[in-house]
Design a protein around this motif. Sequence first.
Motif, PDB file in Angstrom:
ATOM      1  N   ALA A  76     -11.625   3.843  13.686  1.00  0.00           N
ATOM      2  CA  ALA A  76     -11.326   4.309  12.329  1.00  0.00           C
ATOM      3  C   ALA A  76     -10.254   3.419  11.717  1.00  0.00           C
ATOM      4  O   ALA A  76      -9.458   2.804  12.416  1.00  0.00           O
ATOM      5  CB  ALA A  76     -10.861   5.767  12.344  1.00  0.00           C
ATOM      6  N   SER A  77     -10.265   3.378  10.385  1.00  0.00           N
ATOM      7  CA  SER A  77      -9.265   2.585   9.676  1.00  0.00           C
ATOM      8  C   SER A  77      -8.797   3.355   8.443  1.00  0.00           C
ATOM      9  O   SER A  77      -9.443   4.311   8.016  1.00  0.00           O
ATOM     10  CB  SER A  77      -9.843   1.233   9.265  1.00  0.00           C
ATOM     11  OG  SER A  77     -10.898   1.426   8.351  1.00  0.00           O
ATOM     12  N   PHE A  78      -7.684   2.920   7.899  1.00  0.00           N
ATOM     13  CA  PHE A  78      -7.165   3.541   6.686  1.00  0.00           C
ATOM     14  C   PHE A  78      -6.403   2.512   5.868  1.00  0.00           C
ATOM     15  O   PHE A  78      -6.012   1.462   6.361  1.00  0.00           O
ATOM     16  CB  PHE A  78      -6.237   4.725   7.007  1.00  0.00           C
ATOM     17  CG  PHE A  78      -4.962   4.331   7.689  1.00  0.00           C
ATOM     18  CD1 PHE A  78      -3.875   3.849   6.965  1.00  0.00           C
ATOM     19  CD2 PHE A  78      -4.833   4.425   9.061  1.00  0.00           C
ATOM     20  CE1 PHE A  78      -2.697   3.479   7.596  1.00  0.00           C
ATOM     21  CE2 PHE A  78      -3.664   4.054   9.698  1.00  0.00           C
ATOM     22  CZ  PHE A  78      -2.595   3.568   8.960  1.00  0.00           C
ATOM     23  N   LYS A  79      -6.200   2.863   4.607  1.00  0.00           N
ATOM     24  CA  LYS A  79      -5.270   2.163   3.730  1.00  0.00           C
ATOM     25  C   LYS A  79      -4.384   3.242   3.133  1.00  0.00           C
ATOM     26  O   LYS A  79      -4.832   4.368   2.899  1.00  0.00           O
ATOM     27  CB  LYS A  79      -5.997   1.411   2.615  1.00  0.00           C
ATOM     28  CG  LYS A  79      -6.747   0.200   3.117  1.00  0.00           C
ATOM     29  CD  LYS A  79      -7.380  -0.563   1.976  1.00  0.00           C
ATOM     30  CE  LYS A  79      -8.113  -1.779   2.540  1.00  0.00           C
ATOM     31  NZ  LYS A  79      -8.799  -2.534   1.498  1.00  0.00           N
ATOM     32  N   GLY A  80      -3.128   2.908   2.910  1.00  0.00           N
ATOM     33  CA  GLY A  80      -2.204   3.894   2.357  1.00  0.00           C
ATOM     34  C   GLY A  80      -1.238   3.269   1.377  1.00  0.00           C
ATOM     35  O   GLY A  80      -0.954   2.070   1.443  1.00  0.00           O
ATOM     36  N   ARG A  81      -0.762   4.092   0.487  1.00  0.00           N
ATOM     37  CA  ARG A  81       0.229   3.650  -0.498  1.00  0.00           C
ATOM     38  C   ARG A  81       1.109   4.843  -0.843  1.00  0.00           C
ATOM     39  O   ARG A  81       0.624   5.964  -0.981  1.00  0.00           O
ATOM     40  CB  ARG A  81      -0.447   3.143  -1.775  1.00  0.00           C
ATOM     41  CG  ARG A  81       0.540   2.755  -2.870  1.00  0.00           C
ATOM     42  CD  ARG A  81      -0.168   2.353  -4.146  1.00  0.00           C
ATOM     43  NE  ARG A  81       0.776   2.245  -5.241  1.00  0.00           N
ATOM     44  CZ  ARG A  81       0.864   1.206  -6.055  1.00  0.00           C
ATOM     45  NH1 ARG A  81       0.044   0.182  -5.913  1.00  0.00           N
ATOM     46  NH2 ARG A  81       1.748   1.187  -7.024  1.00  0.00           N
ATOM     47  N   ARG A  82       2.392   4.573  -0.990  1.00  0.00           N
ATOM     48  CA  ARG A  82       3.323   5.584  -1.473  1.00  0.00           C
ATOM     49  C   ARG A  82       4.231   4.961  -2.514  1.00  0.00           C
ATOM     50  O   ARG A  82       4.706   3.838  -2.354  1.00  0.00           O
ATOM     51  CB  ARG A  82       4.162   6.161  -0.338  1.00  0.00           C
ATOM     52  CG  ARG A  82       3.434   7.207   0.474  1.00  0.00           C
ATOM     53  CD  ARG A  82       3.127   8.429  -0.372  1.00  0.00           C
ATOM     54  NE  ARG A  82       2.462   9.448   0.414  1.00  0.00           N
ATOM     55  CZ  ARG A  82       2.431  10.711   0.088  1.00  0.00           C
ATOM     56  NH1 ARG A  82       3.015  11.128  -1.029  1.00  0.00           N
ATOM     57  NH2 ARG A  82       1.800  11.572   0.829  1.00  0.00           N
ATOM     58  N   ASN A  83       4.463   5.710  -3.589  1.00  0.00           N
ATOM     59  CA  ASN A  83       5.337   5.310  -4.682  1.00  0.00           C
ATOM     60  C   ASN A  83       6.597   6.169  -4.630  1.00  0.00           C
ATOM     61  O   ASN A  83       6.531   7.329  -4.229  1.00  0.00           O
ATOM     62  CB  ASN A  83       4.657   5.547  -6.032  1.00  0.00           C
ATOM     63  CG  ASN A  83       3.293   4.914  -6.112  1.00  0.00           C
ATOM     64  OD1 ASN A  83       3.106   3.780  -5.718  1.00  0.00           O
ATOM     65  ND2 ASN A  83       2.325   5.661  -6.634  1.00  0.00           N
ATOM     66  N   SER A  84       7.717   5.613  -5.085  1.00  0.00           N
ATOM     67  CA  SER A  84       8.929   6.409  -5.168  1.00  0.00           C
ATOM     68  C   SER A  84       9.808   5.910  -6.307  1.00  0.00           C
ATOM     69  O   SER A  84       9.930   4.703  -6.530  1.00  0.00           O
ATOM     70  CB  SER A  84       9.726   6.355  -3.863  1.00  0.00           C
ATOM     71  OG  SER A  84      10.882   7.172  -3.967  1.00  0.00           O
ATOM     72  N   MET A  85      10.399   6.867  -6.984  1.00  0.00           N
ATOM     73  CA  MET A  85      11.400   6.549  -8.008  1.00  0.00           C
ATOM     74  C   MET A  85      12.784   6.932  -7.501  1.00  0.00           C
ATOM     75  O   MET A  85      13.741   6.915  -8.252  1.00  0.00           O
ATOM     76  CB  MET A  85      11.046   7.278  -9.306  1.00  0.00           C
ATOM     77  CG  MET A  85       9.748   6.765  -9.920  1.00  0.00           C
ATOM     78  SD  MET A  85       9.202   7.698 -11.359  1.00  0.00           S
ATOM     79  CE  MET A  85      10.537   7.427 -12.491  1.00  0.00           C
ATOM     80  N   GLY A  86      12.879   7.303  -6.230  1.00  0.00           N
ATOM     81  CA  GLY A  86      14.170   7.578  -5.623  1.00  0.00           C
ATOM     82  C   GLY A  86      14.477   9.030  -5.364  1.00  0.00           C
ATOM     83  O   GLY A  86      15.365   9.340  -4.588  1.00  0.00           O
ATOM     84  N   GLY A  87      13.771   9.941  -6.017  1.00  0.00           N
ATOM     85  CA  GLY A  87      14.021  11.356  -5.792  1.00  0.00           C
ATOM     86  C   GLY A  87      15.370  11.804  -6.337  1.00  0.00           C
ATOM     87  O   GLY A  87      15.974  11.148  -7.184  1.00  0.00           O
ATOM     88  N   ALA A  88      15.846  12.916  -5.808  1.00  0.00           N
ATOM     89  CA  ALA A  88      17.131  13.473  -6.247  1.00  0.00           C
ATOM     90  C   ALA A  88      18.264  12.483  -5.989  1.00  0.00           C
ATOM     91  O   ALA A  88      18.291  11.817  -4.963  1.00  0.00           O
ATOM     92  CB  ALA A  88      17.398  14.784  -5.519  1.00  0.00           C
TER      93      ALA A  88
END
Length: 168
Positions: free
Chosen positions: A118-130
């Motif tokens: 199995a394989s995957f691709k992932g992405r996460r975005n962040s503006m920094g949170g609190a």
Amino acid sequence: MKPMLKLLPFALALASAPALADSVRMAAETPYSEDAEISEKVRSECLKLNGQLPAYTREFGAEFGVRVDLLDRIDTAAEGRVLEVEILDAVSMGNAFIGHQKHSRIKGNLYENGQLVASFKGRRNSMGGAFAGYKGSCSVLGRTMKALGKDIAQWLQNPTDGARLGDM
């Protein structure tokens, strides 16, 4: 009290604990992909970034009943389950004053006994949170690695080929 009744609380505790699946071996440092166009500033200043993703994957894996063993080197042809992950992108735009705009992209392949399963691709975005105004760029990129580590740990519970994790 009968001996069997004394063991009942212990047996119930074992039955309710999450069973650890076969362990998954993963590199302790996630390499950047050969094709990655990651800025020199990120590469030179965010030195912990490569180790954060595997550490968070192991941490969340324990919560989800998946044991993740971190090794200095992995062999995808080895017996058992081996997870190979690469960082495709680690983009750091903005800052604490104008606002953070960060994202990380990864890809991974899970091998079992040398065969790709199995394989995957992932992405996460962040503006920094609190309290983003008090965080540095590497810290905010670290938040993306933490979220991706959790995504991978959940995926390892039931890996499906071609999965898209996080903000994909």
